[in-house]
Design a protein around this motif. Sequence first.
Motif, PDB file in Angstrom:
ATOM      1  N   ALA A 138       0.752  -1.158  -0.138  1.00 40.22           N
ATOM      2  CA  ALA A 138       0.025   0.166  -0.015  1.00 40.22           C
ATOM      3  C   ALA A 138       0.834   1.283  -0.070  1.00 40.22           C
ATOM      4  CB  ALA A 138      -0.768  -0.047   1.228  1.00 40.22           C
ATOM      5  N   ASP A 139       2.058   1.352   0.564  1.00 42.24           N
ATOM      6  CA  ASP A 139       2.926   2.262   0.566  1.00 42.24           C
ATOM      7  C   ASP A 139       3.373   2.847  -0.585  1.00 42.24           C
ATOM      8  OD1 ASP A 139       2.752   2.628   3.441  1.00 42.24           O
ATOM      9  OD2 ASP A 139       4.381   1.418   3.878  1.00 42.24           O
ATOM     10  N   ALA A 140       3.752   1.761  -1.396  1.00 47.07           N
ATOM     11  CA  ALA A 140       4.160   1.970  -2.754  1.00 47.07           C
ATOM     12  C   ALA A 140       3.134   2.506  -3.659  1.00 47.07           C
ATOM     13  CB  ALA A 140       4.798   0.612  -3.493  1.00 47.07           C
ATOM     14  N   TYR A 141       1.805   2.041  -3.465  1.00 45.42           N
ATOM     15  CA  TYR A 141       0.812   2.591  -4.237  1.00 45.42           C
ATOM     16  C   TYR A 141       0.548   4.149  -3.699  1.00 45.42           C
ATOM     17  CZ  TYR A 141      -0.541  -1.542  -7.119  1.00 45.42           C
ATOM     18  OH  TYR A 141      -0.628  -2.566  -7.899  1.00 45.42           O
ATOM     19  N   GLY A 142       0.715   4.442  -2.451  1.00 44.12           N
ATOM     20  CA  GLY A 142       0.699   5.979  -2.221  1.00 44.12           C
ATOM     21  C   GLY A 142       1.407   6.710  -2.753  1.00 44.12           C
ATOM     22  N   VAL A 143       2.876   6.325  -2.766  1.00 40.38           N
ATOM     23  CA  VAL A 143       3.914   7.057  -3.543  1.00 40.38           C
ATOM     24  C   VAL A 143       3.685   7.321  -4.808  1.00 40.38           C
ATOM     25  CG1 VAL A 143       6.270   7.176  -4.204  1.00 40.38           C
ATOM     26  CG2 VAL A 143       5.817   6.486  -2.100  1.00 40.38           C
ATOM     27  N   LEU A 144       3.198   6.200  -5.636  1.00 39.51           N
ATOM     28  CA  LEU A 144       2.684   6.122  -7.055  1.00 39.51           C
ATOM     29  C   LEU A 144       1.491   7.113  -7.266  1.00 39.51           C
ATOM     30  CD1 LEU A 144       3.097   4.933  -9.896  1.00 39.51           C
ATOM     31  CD2 LEU A 144       1.163   3.341  -9.404  1.00 39.51           C
ATOM     32  N   THR A 145       0.528   7.273  -6.243  1.00 44.57           N
ATOM     33  CA  THR A 145      -0.707   7.988  -6.508  1.00 44.57           C
ATOM     34  C   THR A 145       0.003   9.622  -6.245  1.00 44.57           C
ATOM     35  OG1 THR A 145      -1.948   6.641  -5.196  1.00 44.57           O
ATOM     36  CG2 THR A 145      -2.712   8.801  -5.317  1.00 44.57           C
ATOM     37  N   ASP A 146       0.834   9.830  -5.445  1.00 46.26           N
ATOM     38  CA  ASP A 146       1.451  11.421  -5.349  1.00 46.26           C
ATOM     39  C   ASP A 146       2.114  11.561  -6.724  1.00 46.26           C
ATOM     40  OD1 ASP A 146       0.267  11.292  -2.736  1.00 46.26           O
ATOM     41  OD2 ASP A 146       2.410  10.683  -1.903  1.00 46.26           O
ATOM     42  N   ALA A 147       3.017  10.831  -7.040  1.00 41.22           N
ATOM     43  CA  ALA A 147       3.802  11.036  -8.471  1.00 41.22           C
ATOM     44  C   ALA A 147       2.994  11.087  -9.475  1.00 41.22           C
ATOM     45  CB  ALA A 147       4.805   9.899  -8.508  1.00 41.22           C
ATOM     46  N   LEU A 148       1.936  10.334  -9.677  1.00 41.52           N
ATOM     47  CA  LEU A 148       1.136  10.561 -10.961  1.00 41.52           C
ATOM     48  C   LEU A 148       0.290  11.848 -10.877  1.00 41.52           C
ATOM     49  CD1 LEU A 148       0.046   6.954 -11.139  1.00 41.52           C
ATOM     50  CD2 LEU A 148       1.394   8.072 -12.658  1.00 41.52           C
ATOM     51  N   THR A 149      -0.405  12.103  -9.635  1.00 42.84           N
ATOM     52  CA  THR A 149      -0.932  13.334  -9.514  1.00 42.84           C
ATOM     53  C   THR A 149      -0.114  14.642  -9.745  1.00 42.84           C
ATOM     54  OG1 THR A 149      -2.202  12.477  -7.768  1.00 42.84           O
ATOM     55  CG2 THR A 149      -2.069  14.957  -7.666  1.00 42.84           C
ATOM     56  N   GLN A 150       1.079  14.608  -9.444  1.00 38.34           N
ATOM     57  CA  GLN A 150       2.088  15.701  -9.630  1.00 38.34           C
ATOM     58  C   GLN A 150       2.435  15.632 -11.115  1.00 38.34           C
ATOM     59  OE1 GLN A 150       2.625  18.399  -7.806  1.00 38.34           O
ATOM     60  NE2 GLN A 150       1.214  17.304  -6.125  1.00 38.34           N
ATOM     61  N   LEU A 151       2.499  14.667 -11.613  1.00 36.13           N
ATOM     62  CA  LEU A 151       3.006  14.558 -12.920  1.00 36.13           C
ATOM     63  C   LEU A 151       1.899  14.927 -14.106  1.00 36.13           C
ATOM     64  CD1 LEU A 151       4.993  11.329 -12.927  1.00 36.13           C
ATOM     65  CD2 LEU A 151       5.838  13.704 -13.490  1.00 36.13           C
ATOM     66  N   GLY A 152       0.437  15.160 -13.463  1.00 37.82           N
ATOM     67  CA  GLY A 152      -0.589  15.462 -14.246  1.00 37.82           C
ATOM     68  C   GLY A 152      -1.259  14.371 -14.954  1.00 37.82           C
ATOM     69  N   ARG A 153      -1.320  13.289 -14.425  1.00 34.04           N
ATOM     70  CA  ARG A 153      -2.056  12.145 -15.245  1.00 34.04           C
ATOM     71  C   ARG A 153      -3.188  11.555 -14.097  1.00 34.04           C
ATOM     72  NH1 ARG A 153       3.721   9.016 -15.899  1.00 34.04           N
ATOM     73  NH2 ARG A 153       2.255   7.273 -16.105  1.00 34.04           N
ATOM     74  N   PRO A 154      -4.099  12.524 -14.043  1.00 37.35           N
ATOM     75  CA  PRO A 154      -5.257  12.298 -13.055  1.00 37.35           C
ATOM     76  C   PRO A 154      -6.019  10.748 -13.282  1.00 37.35           C
ATOM     77  CG  PRO A 154      -6.157  13.803 -14.640  1.00 37.35           C
ATOM     78  CD  PRO A 154      -4.547  13.556 -14.970  1.00 37.35           C
ATOM     79  N   ALA A 155      -6.131  10.602 -14.230  1.00 38.47           N
ATOM     80  CA  ALA A 155      -6.840   9.044 -14.437  1.00 38.47           C
ATOM     81  C   ALA A 155      -6.003   8.007 -13.802  1.00 38.47           C
ATOM     82  CB  ALA A 155      -7.057   8.838 -15.711  1.00 38.47           C
TER      83      ALA A 155
END
Length: 448
Positions: A156-173
């Motif tokens: 779950a921690d890795a998915y949290g990191v991934l969520t944050d990165a994708l959000t900031q990269l502008g890939r909302p879906a």
Amino acid sequence: MWRRIIAVGVTAAALLGLGGAFGAGPEPWTAESAYAQGDPLVESIEQAQARLRDVPGDWTTWAALGSAYVERARITGDPGYYTRAEGALRESLRLHPGPSAADRDATDRDATASGTAGGGNDAALAGLGALANARHDFAQAERLARQAIAGNPFSADAYGVLTDALTQLGRPAEATEAAQRMLDLRPGLPALSRAAYDLEQHGRVEEARELWTQALATAIAPADLAFVHHQLGDLAWHGGDLVAARAAYEAGLAADAAYLPLRHGLARVDAASGRTAEALAGYAALTAASPTPSLLVEHALLLRSLGRAADAEAQLALAQAALDLLAAGGGADDLAAAELALARGDHATAVRLATGEWQRRKHTDVADTLAWALHQAGRHREALPLARAAAALGARSALHAYHLGMIELALGDRAAGRRDLARALRLNPHFSPVDAPAAARALASAGA
């Protein structure tokens, strides 16, 4: 040293020195209790340090210590923790790099069948991913998160990191999908917070409020209560409800008086409520305790709105020093640097910095900052599509609406400009001590 930011070179060298010589015995360790007595995070850091003195080969504790340092940097605003975090996390990977590529297929088959991790060091990889996010290297954070997930699909921690990165990269879906996966794996406060932010980014504020209200009903620890009250207070603030915002911030401080973001919220509410002395005292205390570039710029703008130009310039100088310290710790924040350049009236530098950031990631805040920098530089036609992109996802941002309206007015579209300026003031008539009055004046001049 960090609170004063007097001598950037000396302070940066000292901060970097704190992160050296991991595993060389007790000498490198510094007593965290000097920073925050009774803080659970600080206590966990001290316990990990004590464990590693006795068992320096404990790779899981190295990973936990590194991740705790990343969190400590986020809370204190001290980039010196980044160096220590990287040293601890890389030591964990050195001690336990995980299975080789040749062994991974068989290991992963066994892990999938048993529902366990794949034998790698996903904790250290996720920690390095969180560190990359903190340093604003979001592409690297995504790579590290995906590497951690490849080793352990249940992290779950890795998915949290991934969520944050994708959000900031502008890939909302993709960010929404990662947040949902984190919720499925571990539906606790870290996952709820990411899901709520995702809803806010799409303009679904009431649904986000429902999530935070549910989280509040289940929160027990003082730090968790403070965090959730802060989020509810921010929702009220962005909606222009000063009474509800103040009540939420004060409830959070009653749970945990040391949680600084709550004091930031109160300082903004005080400024908007005409409690100028309280607001200035609040900002002064905040920037002493956590001198982040954006907070220092915000303080400077409040001072400037009160006619205290020299004091404002001093805060802007400290913001530049904070950015220099961040760079010394291996980080970068070109978006904050662009905001600082705008505050200083250096529009060309703001355009350059924001353009570089936009090339790296397509986040709405970056689009808005670049649009405003272009507008300030007189390049209104280039600014307009970016200002529209900042609003396209649906987030309810008074600042974004104000910027869009001003750009539309500059291009002669009075109807659109009036509409978006009115929307900004309807969302939050107090959104900025400088820009909210400017929005009201522009709206009046446009014939509203």
